[in-house]
Scaffold this motif. Structure first.
Motif, mmCIF file in Angstrom:
data_model
loop_
_atom_site.group_PDB
_atom_site.id
_atom_site.type_symbol
_atom_site.label_atom_id
_atom_site.label_comp_id
_atom_site.label_asym_id
_atom_site.label_seq_id
_atom_site.Cartn_x
_atom_site.Cartn_y
_atom_site.Cartn_z
ATOM 1 N N LEU A 29 13.112 -3.207 7.071
ATOM 2 C CA LEU A 29 12.763 -2.757 5.404
ATOM 3 C C LEU A 29 13.895 -3.611 4.965
ATOM 4 O O LEU A 29 15.121 -3.798 5.007
ATOM 5 C CB LEU A 29 13.301 -1.184 5.445
ATOM 6 C CG LEU A 29 12.511 -0.488 6.426
ATOM 7 C CD1 LEU A 29 12.604 1.585 6.012
ATOM 8 C CD2 LEU A 29 11.222 -0.311 5.538
ATOM 9 N N GLY A 30 13.321 -3.705 3.088
ATOM 10 C CA GLY A 30 13.855 -4.889 2.528
ATOM 11 C C GLY A 30 14.701 -3.665 1.354
ATOM 12 O O GLY A 30 15.108 -2.957 1.556
ATOM 13 N N GLU A 31 14.667 -4.110 -0.211
ATOM 14 C CA GLU A 31 15.080 -3.151 -0.991
ATOM 15 C C GLU A 31 14.422 -2.344 -0.862
ATOM 16 O O GLU A 31 15.212 -0.888 -1.402
ATOM 17 C CB GLU A 31 15.322 -4.100 -2.315
ATOM 18 C CG GLU A 31 16.060 -5.137 -2.254
ATOM 19 C CD GLU A 31 17.603 -5.054 -2.269
ATOM 20 O OE1 GLU A 31 17.900 -4.063 -3.570
ATOM 21 O OE2 GLU A 31 18.707 -4.557 -1.195
ATOM 22 N N GLU A 32 13.284 -2.456 -1.288
ATOM 23 C CA GLU A 32 11.944 -1.167 -1.327
ATOM 24 C C GLU A 32 11.480 -0.596 0.113
ATOM 25 O O GLU A 32 11.007 -1.699 1.333
ATOM 26 C CB GLU A 32 11.491 -1.645 -2.495
ATOM 27 C CG GLU A 32 11.214 -2.184 -3.741
ATOM 28 C CD GLU A 32 10.725 -2.154 -4.391
ATOM 29 O OE1 GLU A 32 8.943 -1.694 -4.663
ATOM 30 O OE2 GLU A 32 10.886 -3.347 -5.766
ATOM 31 N N SER A 33 11.005 0.450 -0.074
ATOM 32 C CA SER A 33 10.292 1.193 0.700
ATOM 33 C C SER A 33 8.679 0.998 0.860
ATOM 34 O O SER A 33 8.244 0.907 -0.284
ATOM 35 C CB SER A 33 10.179 2.185 1.234
ATOM 36 O OG SER A 33 12.072 3.018 2.144
ATOM 37 N N PRO A 34 7.641 0.387 2.259
ATOM 38 C CA PRO A 34 6.310 0.291 1.585
ATOM 39 C C PRO A 34 5.805 1.818 1.782
ATOM 40 O O PRO A 34 6.943 2.417 2.370
ATOM 41 C CB PRO A 34 5.674 -0.680 3.088
ATOM 42 C CG PRO A 34 7.148 -0.600 4.547
ATOM 43 C CD PRO A 34 8.609 -0.387 3.346
ATOM 44 N N PRO A 35 4.689 1.682 0.875
ATOM 45 C CA PRO A 35 4.289 3.028 1.107
ATOM 46 C C PRO A 35 3.800 3.662 2.284
ATOM 47 O O PRO A 35 4.014 3.085 3.510
ATOM 48 C CB PRO A 35 2.914 2.833 0.106
ATOM 49 C CG PRO A 35 2.081 2.014 -0.033
ATOM 50 C CD PRO A 35 3.866 0.616 0.771
ATOM 51 N N LEU A 36 3.688 4.957 2.324
ATOM 52 C CA LEU A 36 3.360 5.817 4.087
ATOM 53 C C LEU A 36 2.136 5.587 3.649
ATOM 54 O O LEU A 36 1.690 5.493 2.998
ATOM 55 C CB LEU A 36 4.311 6.715 3.977
ATOM 56 C CG LEU A 36 5.839 7.042 3.922
ATOM 57 C CD1 LEU A 36 6.674 8.214 3.234
ATOM 58 C CD2 LEU A 36 5.632 6.723 5.457
ATOM 59 N N GLU A 37 1.122 6.603 4.707
ATOM 60 C CA GLU A 37 -0.483 6.291 4.815
ATOM 61 C C GLU A 37 -0.679 7.432 3.955
ATOM 62 O O GLU A 37 0.692 8.622 4.244
ATOM 63 C CB GLU A 37 -0.676 6.481 5.937
ATOM 64 C CG GLU A 37 -0.531 5.933 7.060
ATOM 65 C CD GLU A 37 -1.486 4.567 7.182
ATOM 66 O OE1 GLU A 37 -2.940 5.153 6.457
ATOM 67 O OE2 GLU A 37 -1.292 3.183 8.137
ATOM 68 N N ARG A 38 -1.558 7.586 3.245
ATOM 69 C CA ARG A 38 -2.102 8.850 2.313
ATOM 70 C C ARG A 38 -2.879 9.787 3.665
ATOM 71 O O ARG A 38 -2.855 11.407 2.900
ATOM 72 C CB ARG A 38 -3.200 8.143 1.470
ATOM 73 C CG ARG A 38 -2.549 7.337 0.245
ATOM 74 C CD ARG A 38 -2.807 7.390 -0.588
ATOM 75 N NE ARG A 38 -3.965 7.696 -1.099
ATOM 76 C CZ ARG A 38 -5.124 6.539 -1.255
ATOM 77 N NH1 ARG A 38 -5.021 5.086 -0.495
ATOM 78 N NH2 ARG A 38 -6.407 7.282 -1.292
ATOM 79 N N HIS A 39 -3.270 9.547 4.912
ATOM 80 C CA HIS A 39 -4.307 10.807 5.246
ATOM 81 C C HIS A 39 -3.551 10.435 6.510
ATOM 82 O O HIS A 39 -2.341 9.189 7.320
ATOM 83 C CB HIS A 39 -5.181 9.665 5.682
ATOM 84 C CG HIS A 39 -5.925 9.833 4.386
ATOM 85 N ND1 HIS A 39 -6.255 11.010 3.710
ATOM 86 C CD2 HIS A 39 -6.453 8.304 3.317
ATOM 87 C CE1 HIS A 39 -6.756 10.869 2.871
ATOM 88 N NE2 HIS A 39 -7.127 9.393 2.266
ATOM 89 N N LEU A 40 -3.387 11.713 7.637
ATOM 90 C CA LEU A 40 -2.648 11.946 8.833
ATOM 91 C C LEU A 40 -4.048 10.188 9.505
ATOM 92 O O LEU A 40 -4.890 10.105 9.497
ATOM 93 C CB LEU A 40 -3.652 13.145 9.778
ATOM 94 C CG LEU A 40 -2.788 14.029 9.041
ATOM 95 C CD1 LEU A 40 -3.121 15.311 9.968
ATOM 96 C CD2 LEU A 40 -0.965 13.979 9.058
ATOM 97 N N THR A 41 -3.400 9.745 10.305
ATOM 98 C CA THR A 41 -4.272 8.710 11.094
ATOM 99 C C THR A 41 -4.374 8.691 12.496
ATOM 100 O O THR A 41 -4.337 9.592 13.740
ATOM 101 C CB THR A 41 -3.143 7.851 11.356
ATOM 102 O OG1 THR A 41 -2.446 7.536 10.280
ATOM 103 C CG2 THR A 41 -3.587 6.437 12.731
ATOM 104 N N PRO A 42 -6.435 9.229 12.456
ATOM 105 C CA PRO A 42 -7.138 9.401 13.505
ATOM 106 C C PRO A 42 -6.959 8.382 14.959
ATOM 107 O O PRO A 42 -6.196 7.123 15.132
ATOM 108 C CB PRO A 42 -8.224 9.115 13.101
ATOM 109 C CG PRO A 42 -8.364 8.478 12.310
ATOM 110 C CD PRO A 42 -7.047 8.558 11.448
ATOM 111 N N VAL A 43 -6.725 8.894 15.912
ATOM 112 C CA VAL A 43 -6.948 8.200 17.793
ATOM 113 C C VAL A 43 -8.126 8.775 18.035
ATOM 114 O O VAL A 43 -7.629 9.725 18.412
ATOM 115 C CB VAL A 43 -5.319 8.621 18.497
ATOM 116 C CG1 VAL A 43 -5.567 7.831 19.563
ATOM 117 C CG2 VAL A 43 -4.211 8.462 17.357
#
Ligand code: ADP
Ligand code: MG
Length: 696
Positions: free
Chosen positions: A136-150
């Motif tokens: 991680l740098g200065e900012e956090s990248p965005p998280l997923e907006r949905h549950l991730t299907p497997v």
């Protein structure tokens, strides 16, 4: 009609899906984007939020973020990079077994990471081994907006490929100019159950919002899962109905005699039919009088007297100058039926033939000729024998005993076999494994059902006890006692060996031991590997009372009827299912003396085995046992689909979705009446074009 394999709609035309992927998808039966959308996730990962380390539990799969406070390569045998990650709430260890020097540097103290992985209990703290991670740098990248299907997958198809495929399929779903995914459940059918529309359902299941608990999606209780379960059950129901309609359109010989022959038969019997037998017989007679084929399932507990009903039904055919055939699943049972039918019917001037595998050469040819000429009115044999070229002059009724081992496909095959010159024989299917009503109406929607819900009078319930193997000596003493009083006994050695040969050897060894321990008794042995003539000789001797004790494999499971046998020992009872144990136990308690059954088991008992033995101790009623069996095992096995390999349900579960079954039946009625155009696409979607029962 739903469009199939429109070229623009094939997965191969999507970004990131090459011909190799398309080929693998095709092997999974996925040819269109619509097919892909019905490939549902196996489970979900939650990458939509960061979990504080202090809240993690072993087994969780989670995203965490923190700073590295410690990092060291540990060399104890294999080199391992060990880091500690801290997030203010707590800390956790990360272990890496594969790493290069650059990664070692990136994972150094002071750096911040985001990780995703499975949490395990370590020796000192919680751990993640080889999590997915990024710096991680200065900012956090965005998280997923949905549950991730497997997704369930096969080799060469990675999760990333699935996500690409399904993602694009979902996007195209609503686009103009694209073949749409047809909504096949009209709103009026969905509303009472709060079932969402198809497009919404699929997009929710493939891309659940973070507010949905993944467990709710997986345990089948979420409206989206229920919607698909409903649709699937409906498709099965419709395909069986369609099968039934097709049968009803076929012609069959109406069997409208005076009923005098079957009356004479019943008068000669040493007993009167029970009310249930009479009722069932009337139902059958009414069906047989119709010019379309009867298709009736006769359910009745072990010993409820189905054979007599079958014989009386056969006489309805004979009376009109036609023929009847009775098929049994084993040679042993076929023989038993043959003897019964012969005893009952020959005095009435009816010729009964036994189609046995032992009959060869000229004798066999002669018999077949007489069947083809119509000189023989009733034929008895195994299913296998009837599958060969057996021609009848006028076969009007086929009776199938103990059909519970057979599925829809086998029923269908039989029906086709019997077809001659545009006319179908009537069919009566008898089963001793009763199944609960709603389940029967779902699984056997193509059949009518009759139930013998009463045992002949005077039957004593079989007293059942369970005993550990250590009490064998007592059990043997009990056999001695019973036989000294003129009773007979069975000792059953069920399948504990993989191979039938080994199983038969085991039975032979047991017979040897029992002979040594009970020298005063006459002991016989019967198993599947015995030459038929020997088998017959042993059974005849036991029936005649010339043997006291019969040691047997489970070949005696069905049909064997020796009223004087009042004691049954079942070895390794913990290995058998409830239905089978009940079936075996049904070999005793056929006379008017007290009968008992000893279930010998080898401790320790598993929980389910314990529960099964308890059910048998408490309960003698086949319907109740079937109900408990359903609870203990689930419907697949109760219906015998496991053994027959019949197509199973993909999403629905007959037990879990029981409350939908009635509604599904009504929905089928309604759809057939009001939306007949939805029927074919529904069957195609869930059962496929290749399904046997989809054939015309
Ligand atoms: P299942 O339904 O298990 O096939 P069977 O047809 O073998 O049962 O019948 C079990 C026994 O009960 C047989 O000996 C049969 O002759 C006898 N039986 C059948 N019906 C009656 C009845 N109504 N009264 C007395 N005994 C009967
Ligand atoms: Mg029977």
């Amino acid at each position: 009609m739903e469009k199939r394999v429109a070229v623009v709609n094939a997965p191969a035309h999507l970004k990131g899906i090459g011909p190799r992927h398309a080929e693998r998808l095709a092997r999974l039966g996925i040819h269109t984007l619509a097919d892909a959308l019905f490939h549902l996730p196996l489970r979900y990962q939650d990458r939509t939020r960061i979990v504080p380390i202090a809240r993690l539990r072993p087994g969780d799969e989670a995203v965490i973020e923190g700073g590295i406070t410690f990092s060291e390569v540990v060399r104890r045998g294999r080199a391992m990079l060990l880091c500690h990650l801290q997030d203010g709430s707590g800390s956790l260890a990360l272990r890496f077994f594969h790493f290069n020097s650059r990664q070692e540097q990136l994972l150094g103290p002071g750096n911040r990471l985001r990780c995703f992985g499975v949490v395990r209990e370590g020796r000192f703290t919680l751990e993640m081994t080889h999590p997915e991670w990024r710096l991680l740098g200065e900012e956090s990248p965005p998280l997923e907006r949905h549950l991730t299907p497997v997704y369930p997958t096969t080799e060469g198809l990675h999760q990333a490929a699935w996500r690409t495929l399904i993602g694009q399929a979902l996007e195209r779903l609503g686009e103009p100019g694209q073949p749409t995914l047809q909504e096949l459940l009209p709103e009026t059918l969905r509303r009472p159950f709060g079932l969402p529309p198809l497009a919404e359902t699929l997009s929710l299941l493939h891309r659940p919002p973070p507010t949905v608990a993944p467990t709710a999606l997986l345990d089948g209780l979420h409206p989206a899962r229920r919607r698909l379960a409903f649709e699937e059950l409906l498709a099965h129901q419709l395909s069986l109905r369609r099968l039934r309609e097709r049968t009803q359109r076929q012609a069959a010989p109406p069997l409208v005699g005076s009923g005098g022959l079957s009356r004479r038969f019943l008068e000669r019997l040493p007993f009167a039919l029970t009310a249930a037998q009479r009722r069932v017989l009337a139902e059958i007679a009414a069906d047989l009088a119709q010019p379309r084929p009867m298709l009736r399932l006769l359910q009745g507990d072990v010993g409820s007297g189905k054979t007599v009903v079958a014989a009386a039904a056969a006489l309805r055919a004979v009376e009109t100058g036609a023929q009847a055939a009775l098929m049994a699943p084993t040679e042993l049972l076929a023989e038993q039926h043959y003897h019964n039918f012969q005893t009952w019917l020959e005095p009435l001037g009816i010729e009964v033939a036994w189609l046995t595998g032992r009959l060869t050469g000229r004798a066999r040819r002669a018999l077949l000729e007489r069947l083809a000429a119509g000189d023989i009115q009733v034929a008895v044999g195994t299913h296998a024998l009837f599958q060969e070229a057996v021609a009848f002059a006028e076969l009007a009724l086929v009776i199938v005993d103990e059909q519970h081992r057979f599925g829809v496909h086998q029923r269908l095959a039989l029906r086709e076999k019997g077809q001659r010159g545009g006319r179908c024989p009537h069919q009566l299917i008898m089963t001793a494994t009763p199944i609960p009503r709603t389940l029967a109406m779902t699984a056997y929607a193509d059949l009518d059902t009759s139930i013998i819900d009463e045992l002949p009078p005077g039957r004593q319930p079989v007293k059942t006890v369970a005993a550990p193997d250590s009490r064998r000596a007592e059990v043997i003493a009990r056999i001695r006692q019973a036989c000294q009083r003129g009773r007979q006994a069975y000792w059953v050695c069920p399948l504990i060996e993989e191979s039938e040969t080994l199983q038969c050897q085991a039975a032979a060894v047991t017979a040897g031991q029992l002979t040594a321990l009970l020298p005063e008794l006459r002991i016989g042995l019967v198993h599947g590997r015995l030459p038929p003539a020997d088998k017959e000789a042993v059974m005849t001797a036991f029936k005649a009372g010339a043997l006291d004790l019969l040691v047997a494999t489970t070949v005696i499971e069905v049909g064997v009827d020796v009223p004087n046998a009042s004691l049954m020992i079942i070895e390794n009872a913990e290995r058998l299912g409830l239905a089978q144990l009940h079936q075996l136990r049904g070999r005793v308690g056929r006379g008017d003396t007290d009968s008992s059954c000893v279930l010998l088991y080898r401790p320790p008992l598993s929980q389910i085995a314990h529960a099964r033995l308890a059910v048998l101790r408490e309960c003698n009623d086949g319907f109740e046992i079937a109900r408990r069996d359903l609870e203990l095992r689930g419907p697949g096995e109760v219906l015998g689909t496991r053994q027959t390999g019949e197509q199973s349900l993909r999403i629905a579960d007959l037990l879990r979705d029981q409350d939908l079954l009635n509604a599904v039946r009504h929905a089928a009625d309604r759809l057939l009446r009001q939306h007949p155009d939805c029927v074919e696409p529904l069957i195609r979607r869930w059962i496929g074009a290749g399904a046997r029962y989809g054939e015309v």
